[in-house]
Design a protein around this motif. Sequence first.
Motif, PDB file in Angstrom:
ATOM      1  N   ILE A 273       0.836  -1.196   0.000  1.00 34.35           N
ATOM      2  CA  ILE A 273       0.000   0.000   0.000  1.00 34.35           C
ATOM      3  C   ILE A 273       0.871   1.246   0.000  1.00 34.35           C
ATOM      4  O   ILE A 273       1.767   1.392   0.841  1.00 34.35           O
ATOM      5  CB  ILE A 273      -0.936   0.002   1.224  1.00 34.35           C
ATOM      6  N   GLY A 274       0.602   2.134  -0.944  1.00 34.25           N
ATOM      7  CA  GLY A 274       1.339   3.384  -1.034  1.00 34.25           C
ATOM      8  C   GLY A 274       0.776   4.423  -0.086  1.00 34.25           C
ATOM      9  O   GLY A 274      -0.422   4.712  -0.115  1.00 34.25           O
ATOM     10  N   VAL A 275       1.628   4.979   0.753  1.00 28.06           N
ATOM     11  CA  VAL A 275       1.232   6.039   1.685  1.00 28.06           C
ATOM     12  C   VAL A 275       1.508   7.367   0.994  1.00 28.06           C
ATOM     13  O   VAL A 275       2.671   7.741   0.785  1.00 28.06           O
ATOM     14  CB  VAL A 275       2.011   5.937   3.008  1.00 28.06           C
ATOM     15  N   VAL A 276       0.458   8.070   0.618  1.00 26.59           N
ATOM     16  CA  VAL A 276       0.591   9.297  -0.168  1.00 26.59           C
ATOM     17  C   VAL A 276       1.103  10.413   0.735  1.00 26.59           C
ATOM     18  O   VAL A 276       0.470  10.779   1.731  1.00 26.59           O
ATOM     19  CB  VAL A 276      -0.753   9.676  -0.807  1.00 26.59           C
ATOM     20  N   ALA A 277       2.253  10.971   0.384  1.00 26.36           N
ATOM     21  CA  ALA A 277       2.973  11.889   1.266  1.00 26.36           C
ATOM     22  C   ALA A 277       2.148  13.104   1.644  1.00 26.36           C
ATOM     23  O   ALA A 277       2.135  13.521   2.811  1.00 26.36           O
ATOM     24  CB  ALA A 277       4.285  12.325   0.605  1.00 26.36           C
ATOM     25  N   ARG A 297       0.343  -2.414   9.093  1.00 24.31           N
ATOM     26  CA  ARG A 297       1.588  -3.199   9.070  1.00 24.31           C
ATOM     27  C   ARG A 297       1.450  -4.480   9.888  1.00 24.31           C
ATOM     28  O   ARG A 297       1.894  -5.554   9.471  1.00 24.31           O
ATOM     29  CB  ARG A 297       2.750  -2.362   9.622  1.00 24.31           C
ATOM     30  N   GLU A 298       0.844  -4.355  11.069  1.00 21.08           N
ATOM     31  CA  GLU A 298       0.694  -5.536  11.924  1.00 21.08           C
ATOM     32  C   GLU A 298      -0.169  -6.615  11.281  1.00 21.08           C
ATOM     33  O   GLU A 298      -0.010  -7.808  11.576  1.00 21.08           O
ATOM     34  CB  GLU A 298       0.091  -5.122  13.268  1.00 21.08           C
ATOM     35  N   GLN A 299      -1.051  -6.205  10.402  1.00 15.50           N
ATOM     36  CA  GLN A 299      -1.908  -7.173   9.713  1.00 15.50           C
ATOM     37  C   GLN A 299      -1.273  -7.720   8.441  1.00 15.50           C
ATOM     38  O   GLN A 299      -1.934  -8.438   7.679  1.00 15.50           O
ATOM     39  CB  GLN A 299      -3.267  -6.538   9.400  1.00 15.50           C
ATOM     40  N   GLY A 300      -0.015  -7.340   8.192  1.00 11.54           N
ATOM     41  CA  GLY A 300       0.713  -7.956   7.090  1.00 11.54           C
ATOM     42  C   GLY A 300       0.949  -7.099   5.878  1.00 11.54           C
ATOM     43  O   GLY A 300       1.528  -7.567   4.892  1.00 11.54           O
ATOM     44  N   ALA A 301       0.523  -5.829   5.906  1.00 13.11           N
ATOM     45  CA  ALA A 301       0.729  -4.957   4.751  1.00 13.11           C
ATOM     46  C   ALA A 301       2.117  -4.334   4.786  1.00 13.11           C
ATOM     47  O   ALA A 301       2.641  -4.005   5.850  1.00 13.11           O
ATOM     48  CB  ALA A 301      -0.325  -3.861   4.734  1.00 13.11           C
ATOM     49  N   THR A 302       2.677  -4.160   3.611  1.00 13.78           N
ATOM     50  CA  THR A 302       3.900  -3.376   3.455  1.00 13.78           C
ATOM     51  C   THR A 302       3.503  -1.975   3.022  1.00 13.78           C
ATOM     52  O   THR A 302       2.801  -1.811   2.022  1.00 13.78           O
ATOM     53  CB  THR A 302       4.826  -3.999   2.400  1.00 13.78           C
ATOM     54  N   LEU A 303       3.923  -0.964   3.783  1.00 14.61           N
ATOM     55  CA  LEU A 303       3.596   0.421   3.463  1.00 14.61           C
ATOM     56  C   LEU A 303       4.799   1.082   2.803  1.00 14.61           C
ATOM     57  O   LEU A 303       5.926   0.988   3.300  1.00 14.61           O
ATOM     58  CB  LEU A 303       3.191   1.193   4.723  1.00 14.61           C
ATOM     59  N   VAL A 304       4.527   1.730   1.677  1.00 10.67           N
ATOM     60  CA  VAL A 304       5.581   2.352   0.883  1.00 10.67           C
ATOM     61  C   VAL A 304       5.268   3.835   0.750  1.00 10.67           C
ATOM     62  O   VAL A 304       4.187   4.205   0.264  1.00 10.67           O
ATOM     63  CB  VAL A 304       5.668   1.706  -0.511  1.00 10.67           C
ATOM     64  N   ASP A 305       6.175   4.704   1.169  1.00 13.15           N
ATOM     65  CA  ASP A 305       5.970   6.142   1.016  1.00 13.15           C
ATOM     66  C   ASP A 305       6.057   6.514  -0.465  1.00 13.15           C
ATOM     67  O   ASP A 305       7.014   6.131  -1.159  1.00 13.15           O
ATOM     68  CB  ASP A 305       7.022   6.914   1.802  1.00 13.15           C
ATOM     69  N   VAL A 306       5.049   7.265  -0.935  1.00 12.75           N
ATOM     70  CA  VAL A 306       5.021   7.657  -2.343  1.00 12.75           C
ATOM     71  C   VAL A 306       4.649   9.127  -2.461  1.00 12.75           C
ATOM     72  O   VAL A 306       3.943   9.683  -1.605  1.00 12.75           O
ATOM     73  CB  VAL A 306       4.020   6.813  -3.159  1.00 12.75           C
ATOM     74  N   ASP A 307       5.128   9.750  -3.521  1.00 12.61           N
ATOM     75  CA  ASP A 307       4.732  11.112  -3.872  1.00 12.61           C
ATOM     76  C   ASP A 307       3.696  11.038  -4.975  1.00 12.61           C
ATOM     77  O   ASP A 307       3.898  10.359  -5.986  1.00 12.61           O
ATOM     78  CB  ASP A 307       5.943  11.917  -4.349  1.00 12.61           C
ATOM     79  N   LEU A 308       2.592  11.725  -4.769  1.00 16.85           N
ATOM     80  CA  LEU A 308       1.508  11.729  -5.748  1.00 16.85           C
ATOM     81  C   LEU A 308       0.729  13.018  -5.595  1.00 16.85           C
ATOM     82  O   LEU A 308       0.289  13.349  -4.485  1.00 16.85           O
ATOM     83  CB  LEU A 308       0.573  10.525  -5.514  1.00 16.85           C
TER      84      LEU A 308
END
Length: 494
Positions: A273-277, A297-308
Amino acid sequence: MGSAVDLEVASVRQLATLLDAGTITSVDLVQAYLGRIEVFNSRGPALNAVRALNPDALADAAEADRLRGGPHGRLLGIPVLVKDNIDVRGMPTTAGSVALEHAYPAADAALVTNLRRAGAVIIGKTNLTEFANFLAEGMPGGYSSLGGQVRNPYDASRSPSGSSAGSASAVAAGLAALAVGTETNGSILSPAAANSVVGVKPTLGLASRGGILPIAASQDTAGPMTRTVTDAAVLLSAMAGIDPDDPATAGNPLADRDLTRSLHPDALRGARIGVVADQVPDGDGRPLWDAACTVLREQGATLVDVDLDSGCGDDSTVLHYEFKRDLNEYLARLPAGAPVRTLAEVISHNEANAAATLKYGQARALTAQAMDLSPDSADTARHAADRAKDLVDSRDRVDAVLDRHDLTALLFTGSGSASLGALAGYPSITVPAGYRTTNRHPFGITLLGQAWTEPTLIGYAYAYEQASGLRQPPTRVNPALFRYVDPGSGSCPP
């Protein structure tokens, strides 16, 4: 007979279990909700969320009780409220406008037909920002000249947001089991976040636009507004379908999908999942945002910081052009005796009754009316160019970020995904994520994906909701507003 049912928090599954067991009847249930509407809508906290009641609701409930012995849809006997820009036979579709107070449609909207097929009982219509917030500049969320001002049950001094304010306020306070809103740009997501409910803005074409008083066909869609993700999945499954009169639904791959099959507590496992800055909030929203990210995150998602860039230009002519075009087409189809037939007649009616209708003016309607719809006009050419640009630009921005980072969804706060999703026709779901410490105002997070990814987004939202368990009903968050309401008005009698 069993114990009383707390209608403020009751789920569709709970109600259906009681109905199937014969513990309560649909007539009992409708009467209980009607009683609750009487107390909470006009008296007590005076939410003003329900604009009109369906005169056939009890008869429809009695018919549901008669059918219960045989095979039936998941919503048999379940009371539903719909926004007052959606056609329901026997009731006017007003969009909150005095000019349309007596504008009766010929038939149900296609999505209402689908809800009835699933067994739902339409008990009334909800107030909204007038013409779905496309009459005037600066009109408050939830205000209409016909229906007055909707109040937010979590803080009556705070905007309920719009335009589906009545649907959000009503379902938050338990005035119906389920509610339907509509969105052109944020009109489901924003009031859902403001009123601490789940809202789904579907892919354009998942639910038919037929029989909905429009703003713009290229962006309009109806969607669920509910207290839980499960109820949203149930309602959206019933709403969805292919409508021969709505070409946007022709390729709908989810028309017969039971979206409750996506409700898995481990759905976030493996998600990217992309975390929109530009969506990361400041102030007392930041701890709630950080806590939501921790749960994901605790439920298994990888969070990725993204610019959008999540905004959109405000110089597009699409909404003004299509409002005139599509509203004129809708009004022209009304049965004989309709009070108005064109946007021009709505404007004239408002001008002739300005004291009752034009508290905030009608600047957007006037700009729309000035559009030249003739095929060879400059306005028509500009509309085509603007729509093509809006569609390509919004999809390119979303798709590029998803592809670059191998993402399955994007994370926003509140209604932050609204503009991009509206222009692209992409789906979003917002889910309650707690309450601010300074004033207990609701806080929500929103997930956006590409077209037809509702099963994925619903699964993610469900897994987050189940793990966080943060939503609280308004009587617990804002007890002062409900202090002098009869406690018995909150239950279905045993």
